[in-house]
Design an enzyme around this catalytic site. Structure first.
Site, PDB file in Angstrom:
ATOM      1  N   ARG A  78      -3.901  -9.314   2.925  1.00 12.60           N
ATOM      2  CA  ARG A  78      -5.285  -9.162   2.470  1.00 12.60           C
ATOM      3  C   ARG A  78      -5.474 -10.104   1.294  1.00 12.60           C
ATOM      4  NH1 ARG A  78      -6.443  -3.842  -0.513  1.00 12.60           N
ATOM      5  NH2 ARG A  78      -6.502  -5.213  -2.341  1.00 12.60           N
ATOM      6  N   HIS A 106      -9.825  -4.974  -1.864  1.00 13.27           N
ATOM      7  CA  HIS A 106     -10.114  -3.929  -0.883  1.00 13.27           C
ATOM      8  C   HIS A 106     -11.595  -3.938  -0.556  1.00 13.27           C
ATOM      9  CE1 HIS A 106     -10.507  -0.147   1.170  1.00 13.27           C
ATOM     10  NE2 HIS A 106     -11.352   0.282   0.239  1.00 13.27           N
ATOM     11  N   TYR A 156      -4.112  -4.131  -9.977  1.00 12.04           N
ATOM     12  CA  TYR A 156      -2.936  -3.396  -9.500  1.00 12.04           C
ATOM     13  C   TYR A 156      -1.968  -4.283  -8.727  1.00 12.04           C
ATOM     14  CZ  TYR A 156      -6.063  -3.303  -5.443  1.00 12.04           C
ATOM     15  OH  TYR A 156      -6.929  -3.659  -4.433  1.00 12.04           O
TER      16      TYR A 156
END
Length: 326
Positions: free
Chosen positions: A247, A251, A259
């Site tokens: 990815r 998100h 993170y």
């Protein structure tokens, strides 16, 4: 066997998908500044883009026909485009226009294209039992169609995942479960949420064959999908494919990704499109002129779809209760 024409086709489709996601990202962000407002602009709400995961969709869908079914997750654009969903209608849906797949009422996480047997949902693991139902219907009708459920690695810890695999094996139905392991379930790393090393290991508990693909390799994904699809069409039952993909973006758009730390830089080095371009160039399959032409064709198609969406009418507020369940 994958020939050179197929390889060039894989690259062309991956570029097409990436070009689309880049354009949606551009227009999504364009009117949300200077202060970030997720509800503002031409495309309000969350946006989950699939940059880096193109090999999954392209390798998989190269083995499917129109009558086969796919249920996708909340990050669905790559799968929809590779399955053949109309780009203009999908874009209009994302922009909330009446010419969209769901007349502008579903948005980007709820894309439904019955003619392509494509659907997706923002509910984690929701597509697994739906695909089982589709596969059961195909079997009872006596067709050789297959159903595919695609979800991220976070979905394997949902009850629906395990129930779906259990019934699929019990009933020997033509369904394929595909897990896109991009290492992250939102901001939770796979290793802190899942006790097994690979999610493909879980398939043995349900008596079905499984493969894990490393390297985000479109050709390996094609080969594994071909084997699973042929098995399903021949009445051999379900299969499980896990592919370690990447990815590249957050998100959701606006995700700062703090993170991820140094892992984000490492992930960017695994972008599958320039890696595949280098492989094809080294093999003499792709040259600079062909590459430029592929990118221009993709850009022309994508910008035409976005222009169509922007010029399409907004829904009339009086139609709010039409085409919905009461």
């Amino acid at each position: 066997m994958v020939d050179n024409n197929m390889r060039l086709g894989f690259y062309k489709e991956m570029v097409r998908i990436r070009t689309y996601e880049e354009a949606i990202r551009r227009d999504y962000h364009a009117d949300k500044a200077p202060a970030w407002d997720i509800g503002a602009g031409l495309i309000p709400g969350e946006m989950h883009l699939s940059a880096g995961q193109e090999p999954v969709a392209v390798g998989l869908c190269a083995n499917l026909v129109q009558g086969d079914a796919i249920t996708g997750p909340h990050r669905p654009h790559h799968l929809a485009l590779a399955k053949g969903v109309d780009m203009k209608a999908m874009t209009a849906e994302i922009f909330g226009r009446t010419t969209g797949l769901g007349k502008g009422k579903g948005g980007h996480m709820h894309l439904f294209a019955p003619e392509q047997h494509f659907s997706c949902s923002g509910i984690i693991a929701e597509g697994f039992p739906v695909a089982v139902g589709q596969a059961l219907a195909f079997k009872r009708r006596g067709t050789d169609n297959v159903a595919v459920a695609v979800a991220g690695d976070g979905a394997v810890n949902q009850g629906a995942f395990h129930e779906a695999l259990n019934l699929a094996s019990l009933w020997t139905i033509p369904v394929i479960f595909v897990i896109e392991d991009n290492d992250w379930a939102i901001s939770v790393h796979r290793d802190t949420s899942t006790p097994v090393k690979h999610n493909a290991d879980r398939a043995a508990s349900y008596g079905m064959p499984a493969k894990r693909i490393e390297g985000n390799d479109v050709e390996a994904m094609y080969a594994a999908s071909k084997e699973a699809v042929e098995r399903a069409r021949a009445g051999g039952g379900p299969s499980f494919i896990e592919i370690h993909t990447v990815r590249l973006w957050g998100h959701f758009e606006g995700d700062a990704q703090a993170y991820r730390g140094d892992e984000l830089t490492e992930a960017e080095s695994r972008d599958p499109i320039p890696m595949y371009a280098e492989k094809l160039t080294s093999a003499g399959i792709l040259d600079a002129a062909t590459e430029a032409d592929i990118k221009q064709q993709a850009s022309d198609e994508v910008e035409a779809a976005i222009a169509f969406a922007k010029s399409s009418p907004q829904p009339d507020p009086s139609d709010a209760y039409l085409h919905v369940f009461a």
